[in-house]
Design a protein around this motif. Structure first.
Motif, short mmCIF file in Angstrom:
data_model
loop_
_atom_site.label_atom_id
_atom_site.label_comp_id
_atom_site.label_asym_id
_atom_site.label_seq_id
_atom_site.Cartn_x
_atom_site.Cartn_y
_atom_site.Cartn_z
N CYS A 64 0.83 -1.20 0.00
CA CYS A 64 0.00 0.00 0.00
C CYS A 64 0.86 1.25 0.00
O CYS A 64 0.40 2.32 -0.38
CB CYS A 64 -0.92 0.01 1.21
SG CYS A 64 -0.04 -0.01 2.79
N GLY A 65 2.11 1.12 0.44
CA GLY A 65 2.99 2.28 0.45
C GLY A 65 2.80 3.19 1.64
O GLY A 65 3.35 4.27 1.68
N LYS A 66 2.01 2.77 2.60
CA LYS A 66 1.76 3.64 3.75
C LYS A 66 3.01 3.82 4.61
O LYS A 66 3.15 4.83 5.30
CB LYS A 66 0.61 3.09 4.60
CG LYS A 66 -0.76 3.32 3.97
CD LYS A 66 -1.86 2.79 4.86
CE LYS A 66 -3.22 2.86 4.19
NZ LYS A 66 -3.67 4.24 3.95
N ILE A 124 6.04 4.05 3.36
CA ILE A 124 6.89 5.00 2.64
C ILE A 124 6.37 6.42 2.84
O ILE A 124 7.14 7.35 3.03
CB ILE A 124 6.91 4.64 1.14
CG1 ILE A 124 7.46 3.24 0.96
CG2 ILE A 124 7.70 5.65 0.34
CD1 ILE A 124 7.38 2.72 -0.45
N GLN A 133 12.52 9.64 7.13
CA GLN A 133 13.83 9.53 6.46
C GLN A 133 13.67 9.18 4.99
O GLN A 133 14.65 8.93 4.29
CB GLN A 133 14.70 8.49 7.16
CG GLN A 133 14.93 8.77 8.63
CD GLN A 133 15.45 10.17 8.86
OE1 GLN A 133 16.44 10.56 8.28
NE2 GLN A 133 14.77 10.94 9.70
N ARG A 134 12.43 9.13 4.53
CA ARG A 134 12.11 8.83 3.13
C ARG A 134 12.70 7.51 2.67
O ARG A 134 13.25 7.38 1.57
CB ARG A 134 12.56 9.98 2.22
CG ARG A 134 11.90 11.27 2.63
CD ARG A 134 12.32 12.44 1.79
NE ARG A 134 11.99 13.68 2.48
CZ ARG A 134 12.45 14.88 2.16
NH1 ARG A 134 13.28 14.99 1.14
NH2 ARG A 134 12.10 15.94 2.83
N LEU A 135 12.59 6.53 3.51
CA LEU A 135 13.07 5.19 3.16
C LEU A 135 11.89 4.37 2.62
O LEU A 135 10.76 4.83 2.60
CB LEU A 135 13.66 4.50 4.39
CG LEU A 135 14.73 5.27 5.14
CD1 LEU A 135 15.13 4.52 6.40
CD2 LEU A 135 15.94 5.47 4.25
N MET A 136 12.20 3.15 2.20
CA MET A 136 11.16 2.21 1.83
C MET A 136 11.15 1.09 2.87
O MET A 136 11.75 0.03 2.66
CB MET A 136 11.42 1.64 0.43
CG MET A 136 11.34 2.67 -0.68
SD MET A 136 11.73 1.98 -2.29
CE MET A 136 10.21 1.12 -2.66
N CYS A 174 9.14 -1.18 3.77
CA CYS A 174 8.68 -2.51 3.36
C CYS A 174 9.81 -3.27 2.68
O CYS A 174 9.99 -4.47 2.90
CB CYS A 174 7.47 -2.39 2.46
SG CYS A 174 7.69 -1.23 1.10
#
Lengths: 440, 472
Positions: free
Chosen positions: A369-371, A373, A378-381, A383
């Motif tokens: 879902c990207g929630k 991100i 820190q603008r990481l991923m 997931c």
């Protein structure tokens, strides 16, 4: 003008109304106090007393164990009962000095000073000797922080009064009750830096009366401002705060000083004031007990070394037996296995829940879902980092900026699949850092 | 203390969203459009939806039992898949087709790839495409039953009162004349709608004199070699017009139409012998009149409720009633017709934070811009109206708000979502404007789904405080 803030973050229920209106109360620390030798980042302090010694309130009982370290002072008068390992909030045994409180509170004499007449080194010396560390939770020795390589490059002293962690109100009470100490402390700190350096007291906009109080206290001080930030977690995280105020970005290989900033918690600034002006070492702090299991959520001035049990006792015990007790707030605090843990310079709260909010949650597969991100400051991923962490792929982890994680927990908070993101990413980060150290 | 305290890593509180709540809110957002579809198309469409959902849920359960995995039907993701597939079914489809479709979606597209979160394309759309290939006739026949609303479908092609046509066309305001003279050489193709577009018709709708609107069917006289009787001849509420003129049976589309009132190319007088643009010469239809497009209406009476989908008409450059399209008073699949209700559901999902606004906004936006340019380039009389209609027609709305935004098969990064959506706009436009199928949304989304991992790879965000340029 929009409120100062950063990108990402979450809005958990803050629970501050439970204890915000309660003035700071005194607390009896009980018959036995435990002073951990590691209350700060850096080398543990070295005990300077022996079993059986009589100590006074404000007497140094352990000296700094290195440059990045801080001494520990007794908060009561009494006898050294033992020097032995005790559990800290994370459940790890650490060396500790146990002092039996004689209840007399006989104090050593403090030596006040006029900061105007002190040199830079004298000020730093007084801060160092008083054992002042970052009281927001990190516990970095303040004297080290205030002596960067190039002081002339520092143009912002940020006083962190965001208190974005839910349930905590101790910083807020300090703002309300001791604004003049904050201003005095900040003025002392500003003396260490050039005239272009200004002090900014950063307060989230959910504390309008505190903003008002600080504005009043800072009126006429041309180097001190009050800045209003957006109420959002983790507004008070160092990197997020620096970005909100200056739009400068700090990464894991930088210090705030590299961005021209020094960030100090409100209570640290108060401790600086007490250390420099009053000559009083750091052995007390303001502490919140809150949560739905606390009988009377309120704020105490607690002596370092007081066992958590005593605080609960002073609060009238629990409403009912809690399922979870957290040292700190619910976002970054440590869940305690028992209450036999002492207050340190960095512990700010005890959050007690009747029901563990996460006990019944089952984690499921990622639905992409990207929630995580969206909310990562820190603008990481997260997931992706979790997948990498579960595969134990250190190289990939570093490449995906895993070391930039600050462990704020926003990803875990927001994940609809309830995946254990923060804990695994943090764990992996620790592993990678340990590996690095080994190689060096 | 008697009870042991819980010890767990932080954070100790969680946000309100759980997977099942996300799925539940999607179902809620879809419900208005579903209810409308059922009211519109009748009880059979309800059965279609129910069978579709039931089949999806059962497939998931059986699959997980066989694979000895934990049953996850409680997360409602299978319900969403089943519902979306059901909404993509023609209302009168035999029930075994959605049953097969849902089973395909869950078993082949989802579970065989690893279950929730692992499917590389939208299961509902993949199943729909599978069904279109496997059962092309059933999947493209839109013979609706009338539902509770008992409305007369307003469609479909309303050729504009031919502005540029010569005055021979006496257009009375309420004249509802449907003059279709489609020639379809191959009778078996008659139902696969736009094959018909190959044939061109010349109509000079000079004689649409129908003064009365309702049910006064004037017989349409046609010269047509391949004339067939339409199956439904009831309720010829649409007045048919007489069409004079030669019908060029040559299906090559070179036929010149002198069409003064040629509906082709959106009421501009000239039709560029575009294969698809020149067919179905409708004169004026108003209200109940429709150009029969699926069943090429060679009968003397034209069914009031035509089986043409608005999109098919649009593809030919005809204009359709925007209002009818927007609110869903038209033919189509069970759940796609009401752009309005889908829009409501989509906006609801954006407001509560379930879907990212970027995908529908950039998708619809890019599609609209491209369509507008094309419409203008082709010389349609009202490109704006044409674009608005194209936006509301067919599966675009459902696709943009509910299919393209599927978490699993769409990119995870913000930038990636924008690229994905722009790509969708482009692909849909290509499919719809130049493709042989009239509908392009599902194909576009599925194709873009396959590119999602690539898009994700190239749009990974740079961490806070890291200057990518300085990185090695």
């Amino acid at each position: 003008m929009g409120l100062l803030t950063f990108k990402g973050g979450v809005y958990p229920y803050d629970g501050k109304e439970l204890s915000a209106g309660k003035p700071i109360e005194k607390l009896d620390p009980g018959p036995e106090l435990v002073f951990l030798m590691s209350q700060h980042i850096g080398a543990p302090a070295k005990p300077a007393v022996e079993q059986g010694d009589r100590v006074l309130r404000g007497q140094m009982i352990a000296e700094a164990g290195g440059f990045v370290s801080a001494p520990v002072y007794s908060s009561v008068s009494g006898t050294v009962k033992a020097i032995e390992p005790r559990k800290n909030a994370m459940g790890r045994p650490t060396d500790a000095i146990i002092i039996e409180n004689d209840g007399k509170y006989e104090s050593v004499e403090f030596h006040p000073a006029d900061p105007e007449k002190l040199s830079r080194d004298q000020i730093l010396g007084r801060i160092r000797d008083a054992g002042v560390v970052g009281m927001g939770g990190a516990g970095f020795p303040t004297a080290v922080k205030l002596a960067p390589k190039d002081p002339s490059k520092i143009d912002h002293i940020l006083v962190n009064a965001s208190e974005c962690e839910p349930y905590l109100t101790s910083d807020y009470r300090c703002l309300m009750e001791e604004p003049e100490k904050i201003v005095a402390g900040l003025s002392v700190i500003l003396k260490l830096f050039g005239p272009s350096c200004k002090g900014i007291i950063c307060i989230e906009n959910n504390k309008p009366d505190a903003i008002e109080a600080m504005k009043k206290a800072t009126a006429g001080k041309d180097r001190i401002e009050v800045a209003v930030t957006k109420t959002k977690y983790p507004e008070g995280a160092e990197r997020s705060l620096i970005y909100a105020l200056t739009k400068r970005q700090v990464n894991s290989s930088m210090l705030p000083a590299d961005a021209g900033c020094v960030v100090d918690n409100v209570q640290t600034v108060i401790a600086v004031c007490e250390a420099v002006v009053e000559g009083k070492p750091c052995f007390e702090r303001v502490f919140t007990i809150s949560g739905d299991a606390a009988k009377d959520p309120k704020n105490f001035r607690v002596a370092v070394g007081t066992p958590y049990e005593k605080i609960v006792e002073a609060d009238g015990g629990f409403k009912a037996e809690p399922e979870k007790v957290i040292s700190g707030g619910p976002m970054m605090g440590f869940a305690l296995a028992d209450l036999d843990v002492p207050v340190t310079k960095t512990s700010g709260a005890l959050t007690c829940f009747l029901h563990d909010p996460i006990a019944d949650l089952d984690s499921g597969p990622c639905i992409r879902c990207g929630k995580c991100i969206e909310v990562c400051p820190q603008r990481l991923m997260p997931c992706r980092l979790l997948d990498i962490a579960l595969h134990n792929d250190m190289q990939k982890f570093e490449k995906a900026y895993g070391l930039e994680c600050v462990g704020c927990g926003c990803c875990s908070y927001n994940c609809p699949a309830r995946r254990p993101l923060a804990v695994n990413i943090n764990g992996m980060r620790g592993k990678v850092l340990a590996e690095r150290k080994k190689k060096k | 203390m008697e009870k042991k305290l819980h010890v767990s890593p932080s954070p100790h509180v969680r946000g309100r969203w759980s997977t099942s709540l996300v799925m539940l809110s999607v179902v809620c957002a879809l419900l208005p459009a579903c209810v409308y579809g059922v009211l519109n198309f009748g009880i059979h469409s309800l059965l279609v939806l129910l069978v579709s959902v039931a089949s999806a849920v059962c497939s998931e359960l059986v699959c997980e039992l066989i694979m000895r995995k934990k049953a996850t039907i409680a997360d409602l993701s299978a319900v969403v898949t089943g519902l979306l597939l059901g909404m993509n079914m023609p209302p009168a489809i035999p029930l075994w087709i959605p049953a097969i479709g849902s089973a395909f979606a869950i078993i082949v597209v989802k579970q065989l790839f690893g279950g929730l979160g692992q499917n590389f394309m939208n299961p509902a759309l993949a199943a729909r495409c599978f069904l279109v290939l496997a059962f092309s006739v059933e999947m493209t026949t839109f013979t609706p039953e009338n539902g509770i609303l008992k409305q007369n479908f307003q469609p479909v092609a309303v050729s504009e009162p031919a502005v540029e046509s010569e005055a021979e066309t006496s257009v009375t305001a309420d004249a509802a004349s449907t003059a279709t003279a489609q020639t379809e050489e191959k009778a078996e193709k008659t139902r696969s709608s736009d094959a018909a577009s190959g044939a061109t018709a010349e109509t000079e709708a000079k004689t649409s004199k129908s003064g009365k609107t309702s049910k006064s069917g004037k017989s349409a006289k046609k010269e047509d070699t391949a004339r067939k009787e339409t199956k439904k001849t009831d309720a010829a509420s649409g007045a048919t017009a007489q069409t004079e003129g030669k019908t060029d049976a040559a299906s090559g589309a070179t036929a010149e139409t002198e069409a003064k009132a040629d509906a082709a190319s959106g009421a501009t007088a000239e039709t560029e012998a575009k294969a698809d643009a020149a067919s179905g010469a409708t004169a004026q239809t108003e209200g109940k009149g429709t150009p029969a497009e699926d069943a090429p209406s060679e009968g003397t009476k034209v069914d009031a409720v035509s089986t043409a989908t608005p999109l098919a008409c649009l593809k030919k450059g005809q204009t359709v009633k925007l209002q009818a399209l927007f609110f869903g008073n038209t033919t189509g699949t069970v759940g796609e017709t009401s752009a309005f209700l889908i829009l409501l559901g989509g906006i609801f999902l954006i407001l509560i934070g379930v879907i990212d606004w970027k995908i529908p906004v950039f998708y619809l936006g890019s599609y609209a811009v491209l369509t507008l340019i094309t419409a203008a380039a082709r010389g349609y009389s009202d490109p704006l109206l044409f674009t608005a209609e194209a936006m509301c027609a067919g599966g675009l709305m459902l696709g943009a708000w509910f299919m393209a935004t599927d978490y699993v098969s769409s990119p995870i990064t913000g930038k990636g979502r924008i690229i994905f959506a722009l790509l969708l706009g482009l692909l849909t436009w290509l499919y719809r404007m130049f493709g042989t199928y009239k509908e392009g949304v599902s194909n576009a989304i599925i194709l873009a789904n396959c590119l999602t991992p690539l898009i994700d790879h190239f749009t990974r965000p740079t961490a806070f405080g890291i200057d990518r340029k300085k990185e090695v």
